[in-house]
Design a protein around this motif. Structure first.
Motif, PDB file in Angstrom:
ATOM      1  N   GLY A  87       0.867  -1.178   0.000  1.00  0.00           N
ATOM      2  CA  GLY A  87       0.000   0.000   0.000  1.00  0.00           C
ATOM      3  C   GLY A  87       0.898   1.220   0.000  1.00  0.00           C
ATOM      4  N   GLY A  88       0.304   2.385  -0.261  1.00  0.00           N
ATOM      5  CA  GLY A  88       1.111   3.574  -0.496  1.00  0.00           C
ATOM      6  C   GLY A  88       1.990   4.018   0.655  1.00  0.00           C
ATOM      7  N   THR A  89       1.444   4.063   1.871  1.00  0.00           N
ATOM      8  CA  THR A  89       2.182   4.743   2.937  1.00  0.00           C
ATOM      9  C   THR A  89       2.863   3.768   3.911  1.00  0.00           C
ATOM     10  OG1 THR A  89       0.372   4.842   4.548  1.00  0.00           O
ATOM     11  CG2 THR A  89       0.413   6.578   2.881  1.00  0.00           C
ATOM     12  N   LYS A 118       3.121   4.136   7.056  1.00  0.00           N
ATOM     13  CA  LYS A 118       2.302   4.013   8.279  1.00  0.00           C
ATOM     14  C   LYS A 118       1.221   2.935   8.104  1.00  0.00           C
ATOM     15  CE  LYS A 118       0.510   5.653  12.258  1.00  0.00           C
ATOM     16  NZ  LYS A 118      -0.127   4.459  12.748  1.00  0.00           N
ATOM     17  N   ARG A 119       0.524   2.989   6.951  1.00  0.00           N
ATOM     18  CA  ARG A 119      -0.535   1.992   6.725  1.00  0.00           C
ATOM     19  C   ARG A 119       0.055   0.586   6.753  1.00  0.00           C
ATOM     20  NH1 ARG A 119      -2.697   2.462   1.110  1.00  0.00           N
ATOM     21  NH2 ARG A 119      -3.156   4.558   1.820  1.00  0.00           N
ATOM     22  N   MET A 120       1.243   0.418   6.157  1.00  0.00           N
ATOM     23  CA  MET A 120       1.780  -0.928   6.049  1.00  0.00           C
ATOM     24  C   MET A 120       2.393  -1.405   7.371  1.00  0.00           C
ATOM     25  SD  MET A 120       0.383  -1.235   3.290  1.00  0.00           S
ATOM     26  CE  MET A 120       0.544  -3.018   3.202  1.00  0.00           C
ATOM     27  N   GLY A 171       4.823   3.755  -2.082  1.00  0.00           N
ATOM     28  CA  GLY A 171       4.869   5.152  -2.513  1.00  0.00           C
ATOM     29  C   GLY A 171       3.719   5.480  -3.449  1.00  0.00           C
ATOM     30  N   MET A 172       3.859   6.599  -4.174  1.00  0.00           N
ATOM     31  CA  MET A 172       2.758   7.046  -5.046  1.00  0.00           C
ATOM     32  C   MET A 172       3.135   6.971  -6.514  1.00  0.00           C
ATOM     33  SD  MET A 172       0.837  10.286  -3.370  1.00  0.00           S
ATOM     34  CE  MET A 172       2.234  11.201  -2.844  1.00  0.00           C
ATOM     35  N   GLY A 173       2.243   6.407  -7.301  1.00  0.00           N
ATOM     36  CA  GLY A 173       2.371   6.474  -8.749  1.00  0.00           C
ATOM     37  C   GLY A 173       3.051   5.281  -9.381  1.00  0.00           C
ATOM     38  N   PHE A 183      -1.167  -8.558  -2.970  1.00  0.00           N
ATOM     39  CA  PHE A 183      -2.337  -7.697  -2.809  1.00  0.00           C
ATOM     40  C   PHE A 183      -1.899  -6.248  -2.723  1.00  0.00           C
ATOM     41  CE2 PHE A 183      -3.782 -11.626  -0.560  1.00  0.00           C
ATOM     42  CZ  PHE A 183      -4.860 -11.932  -1.382  1.00  0.00           C
ATOM     43  N   ARG A 184      -2.665  -5.364  -3.367  1.00  0.00           N
ATOM     44  CA  ARG A 184      -2.505  -3.930  -3.087  1.00  0.00           C
ATOM     45  C   ARG A 184      -3.701  -3.498  -2.257  1.00  0.00           C
ATOM     46  NH1 ARG A 184      -2.339   1.469  -3.541  1.00  0.00           N
ATOM     47  NH2 ARG A 184      -4.026   2.289  -4.812  1.00  0.00           N
ATOM     48  N   ILE A 185      -3.394  -2.875  -1.121  1.00  0.00           N
ATOM     49  CA  ILE A 185      -4.419  -2.423  -0.177  1.00  0.00           C
ATOM     50  C   ILE A 185      -4.369  -0.896  -0.230  1.00  0.00           C
ATOM     51  CG2 ILE A 185      -5.076  -2.404   2.250  1.00  0.00           C
ATOM     52  CD1 ILE A 185      -3.221  -4.873   2.641  1.00  0.00           C
ATOM     53  N   GLY A 186      -5.317  -0.262  -0.923  1.00  0.00           N
ATOM     54  CA  GLY A 186      -5.140   1.154  -1.197  1.00  0.00           C
ATOM     55  C   GLY A 186      -6.332   2.043  -0.895  1.00  0.00           C
ATOM     56  N   THR A 187      -6.193   3.283  -1.341  1.00  0.00           N
ATOM     57  CA  THR A 187      -7.283   4.250  -1.315  1.00  0.00           C
ATOM     58  C   THR A 187      -7.500   4.733  -2.753  1.00  0.00           C
ATOM     59  OG1 THR A 187      -5.861   6.183  -0.989  1.00  0.00           O
ATOM     60  CG2 THR A 187      -6.630   5.052   1.000  1.00  0.00           C
ATOM     61  N   CYS A 188      -8.651   5.338  -2.995  1.00  0.00           N
ATOM     62  CA  CYS A 188      -8.968   5.759  -4.358  1.00  0.00           C
ATOM     63  C   CYS A 188     -10.054   6.831  -4.317  1.00  0.00           C
ATOM     64  CB  CYS A 188      -9.473   4.554  -5.167  1.00  0.00           C
ATOM     65  SG  CYS A 188     -10.992   3.828  -4.492  1.00  0.00           S
ATOM     66  N   ASP A 193      -1.011  11.012 -12.330  1.00  0.00           N
ATOM     67  CA  ASP A 193      -1.108  12.288 -11.615  1.00  0.00           C
ATOM     68  C   ASP A 193      -2.432  12.325 -10.864  1.00  0.00           C
ATOM     69  OD1 ASP A 193      -0.704  15.136 -10.988  1.00  0.00           O
ATOM     70  OD2 ASP A 193      -2.326  15.441 -12.432  1.00  0.00           O
ATOM     71  N   PHE A 194      -2.416  12.950  -9.705  1.00  0.00           N
ATOM     72  CA  PHE A 194      -3.607  13.027  -8.844  1.00  0.00           C
ATOM     73  C   PHE A 194      -4.544  14.147  -9.308  1.00  0.00           C
ATOM     74  CE2 PHE A 194      -5.641  14.582  -4.860  1.00  0.00           C
ATOM     75  CZ  PHE A 194      -6.128  13.398  -4.315  1.00  0.00           C
ATOM     76  N   TYR A 195      -3.991  15.224  -9.847  1.00  0.00           N
ATOM     77  CA  TYR A 195      -4.799  16.413 -10.170  1.00  0.00           C
ATOM     78  C   TYR A 195      -5.306  16.387 -11.609  1.00  0.00           C
ATOM     79  CZ  TYR A 195      -3.783  18.074  -5.518  1.00  0.00           C
ATOM     80  OH  TYR A 195      -3.738  18.186  -4.150  1.00  0.00           O
ATOM     81  N   ILE A 237     -10.712   5.475  -9.231  1.00  0.00           N
ATOM     82  CA  ILE A 237      -9.466   5.954  -9.846  1.00  0.00           C
ATOM     83  C   ILE A 237      -8.365   5.953  -8.781  1.00  0.00           C
ATOM     84  CG2 ILE A 237      -8.373   7.842 -11.139  1.00  0.00           C
ATOM     85  CD1 ILE A 237     -11.114   8.985 -11.742  1.00  0.00           C
ATOM     86  N   GLU A 238      -7.231   5.375  -9.131  1.00  0.00           N
ATOM     87  CA  GLU A 238      -6.055   5.451  -8.257  1.00  0.00           C
ATOM     88  C   GLU A 238      -4.817   5.538  -9.137  1.00  0.00           C
ATOM     89  OE1 GLU A 238      -4.740   2.607  -9.529  1.00  0.00           O
ATOM     90  OE2 GLU A 238      -4.428   1.430  -7.696  1.00  0.00           O
ATOM     91  N   MET A 239      -3.629   5.203  -8.590  1.00  0.00           N
ATOM     92  CA  MET A 239      -2.415   5.537  -9.341  1.00  0.00           C
ATOM     93  C   MET A 239      -1.388   4.409  -9.477  1.00  0.00           C
ATOM     94  SD  MET A 239      -1.913   9.429  -7.913  1.00  0.00           S
ATOM     95  CE  MET A 239      -0.410   9.662  -8.813  1.00  0.00           C
ATOM     96  N   GLU A 240      -1.783   3.180  -9.177  1.00  0.00           N
ATOM     97  CA  GLU A 240      -0.775   2.106  -9.248  1.00  0.00           C
ATOM     98  C   GLU A 240      -1.249   0.835  -9.938  1.00  0.00           C
ATOM     99  OE1 GLU A 240      -1.425   3.586  -6.171  1.00  0.00           O
ATOM    100  OE2 GLU A 240       0.329   4.907  -6.194  1.00  0.00           O
ATOM    101  N   ILE A 241      -2.548   0.706 -10.191  1.00  0.00           N
ATOM    102  CA  ILE A 241      -3.039  -0.618 -10.595  1.00  0.00           C
ATOM    103  C   ILE A 241      -2.460  -1.111 -11.917  1.00  0.00           C
ATOM    104  CG2 ILE A 241      -5.173   0.204 -11.697  1.00  0.00           C
ATOM    105  CD1 ILE A 241      -6.521  -2.327 -10.523  1.00  0.00           C
TER     106      ILE A 241
HETATM  107  O1  LIG Z   1      -3.648   5.210  -0.705  1.00  0.00           O
HETATM  108  P1  LIG Z   1      -2.630   4.667  -1.650  1.00  0.00           P
HETATM  109  O2  LIG Z   1      -2.512   3.233  -1.633  1.00  0.00           O
HETATM  110  O3  LIG Z   1      -1.322   5.362  -1.382  1.00  0.00           O
HETATM  111  O4  LIG Z   1      -3.052   5.070  -3.146  1.00  0.00           O
HETATM  112  C1  LIG Z   1      -3.671   6.215  -3.615  1.00  0.00           C
HETATM  113  O5  LIG Z   1      -3.351   7.433  -2.930  1.00  0.00           O
HETATM  114  C2  LIG Z   1      -2.350   8.162  -3.635  1.00  0.00           C
HETATM  115  C3  LIG Z   1      -2.855   9.534  -3.975  1.00  0.00           C
HETATM  116  O6  LIG Z   1      -3.290  10.212  -2.854  1.00  0.00           O
HETATM  117  C4  LIG Z   1      -2.036   7.358  -4.877  1.00  0.00           C
HETATM  118  O7  LIG Z   1      -0.849   6.640  -4.703  1.00  0.00           O
HETATM  119  C5  LIG Z   1      -3.254   6.502  -5.033  1.00  0.00           C
HETATM  120  O8  LIG Z   1      -3.109   5.310  -5.774  1.00  0.00           O
END
Ligand SMILES: O=P(O)(O)O[C@H]1O[C@H](CO)[C@@H](O)[C@H]1O
Ligand SMILES: O=c1cc[nH]c(=O)[nH]1
Length: 355
Positions: A72-74, A76-78, A123-125, A151-156, A226-228, A262-266
């Motif tokens: 997962g991205g952060t 702390k979460r992991m 990380g991100m992206g 597994f990817r455990i993320g946010t979106c 990109d997030f924006y 929508i997220e940034m790694e899948i």
């Molecule tokens: O919450 P995580 O898993 O870091 O993922 C999502 O959050 C980040 C953007 O805020 C991007 O990396 C996106 O994929």
């Protein structure tokens, strides 16, 4: 490998079936084989971003029993997930010791090991997760891990779903609605299909409880770099389109392509695991409904609780798998059938902890 000409330039695709992939990515005992002949000819392989190496560490001893890689991205979460899964599978570490971030001296990613589970931040992206995946897949090879599951455990951001909804991805598209991971390699665009394991998706969906106080849905996930502007937000430092353009884009994604989030790694996650013959799934919680806004304004405590939801689903899977020695299957009625009544016996593993 086929070479194609397209409007966007020449590219190479690599579309293979499951059997072909298996033959290229597994030794007969199920351990991971690399699709890179160079690695076994090297004196040592330094996994630079993990602060590990094939000569400096006994990777078989340290990681040979890994079955699940959760990312997962952060950091702390992991780290939190490592503690959570430790409790869920009843893994014990010696009194007076604590879980250690094995990759702490990389100052890039965190890496925790809890028995058969690795918990790692990405990380991100696309670039960040792609670097991590190369090194983690090589780690699986050096450690002789057998048929690991990722597994990817993320946010979106959700499209037309409530904040707090859990999305299991069954398909991945990039920002141009293409279902491949394209990497410029030696001046050519190499495309690898971004495919997810459909059976794993069904198994996870069956583990969502009807009394969970939130919805768990399945859908296509769009990946952006990109997030924006990449996600059609109106609140970046720059914006050269209207709100109507944004809404038309998001509605088209939903209606024509079944895009649910929508997220940034899948895309790299699905493509690189598929290319390595690794079963993999992505489970994300939606932090907002993008049809209603762009700012992530949910209170921190609420978001922290939401972020546990994908972890809960993955923990159910891991527990079920370990309890039934890997024999998870469908009973044909949408629920998980238990094929063996034997319970997984947790053996005290080597300590990954320090004071
Ligand atoms: O919450 P995580 O898993 O870091 O993922 C999502 O959050 C980040 C953007 O805020 C991007 O990396 C996106 O994929
Ligand atoms: O809108 C969002 C929320 C989380 N992560 C993303 O990539 N997009």
């Amino acid at each position: 490998m086929a070479t194609c000409s397209a409007l966007r330039g020449s590219f190479e695709t690599n579309d293979e079936d499951a059997e072909q992939i298996r033959a290229l990515t597994r030794y007969p005992d199920g351990s991971v084989k690399l699709r890179n002949p160079n690695i076994e000819l090297m004196d040592q392989d330094i996994l630079y971003h993990l602060a590990l190496g094939s000569e400096s560490h006994d990777l078989v001893e340290m990681f040979g029993d890994v079955k699940f890689v959760c990312m997962g991205g952060t950091p702390k979460r992991m780290e939190d997930f490592a503690h959570y899964i430790m409790q869920e599978i009843g893994y014990k570490i010696p009194t007076g010791t604590k879980l250690m971030d094995i990759s702490q001296y990389s100052y890039r990613y965190c890496l925790y090991k809890v028995g058969p589970v690795l918990s790692v931040s990405h990380g991100m992206g696309p670039s960040s997760i792609s670097i991590l995946l190369h090194e983690i897949i090589k780690l699986m090879y050096h450690a002789k891990c057998k048929d690991p599951i990722f597994f990817r455990i993320g946010t979106c951001g959700g499209i037309g779903i409530e904040g707090g909804t859990v999305v299991i991805s069954d398909n991945a598209l990039d920002g141009m609605q293409d279902n491949n991971y394209a990497v410029a390699t030696l001046g050519k665009l190499v495309k690898r299909p971004a495919r997810l394991d459909k059976k794993l998706v069904r198994e996870l969906q069956a583990l969502a409880h009807s009394d969970d106080p939130y919805d768990t849905v399945t859908g296509t996930t769009m990946c952006t770099s990109d997030f924006y502007e990449g996600q059609g937000r109106l609140d970046g430092a720059f914006c050269e389109y209207t709100e109507a353009d944004k809404m038309a884009f998001l509605k088209n994604l939903k209606e024509k392509h079944n895009v649910t989030n929508i997220e940034m790694e899948i895309i790299p996650f699905a493509a690189l695991t598929h290319h390595a013959g690794i079963r993999a799934a992505v489970v994300c919680v939606a932090l907002l409904d993008r049809l209603r806004g762009d700012q992530v304004a949910t209170p921190k405590e609420v978001m922290n609780e939401w972020q546990l939801r994908p972890q809960i689903l993955i923990a159910r899977y891991i527990k079920k798998y370990l309890q039934n020695k890997g024999r998870i299957s469908f009973d044909g009625h949408g629920s998980i059938a238990v094929k063996s009544p034997r319970r997984f016996k947790l053996v005290q593993q080597e300590s990954q902890s320090i004071e």
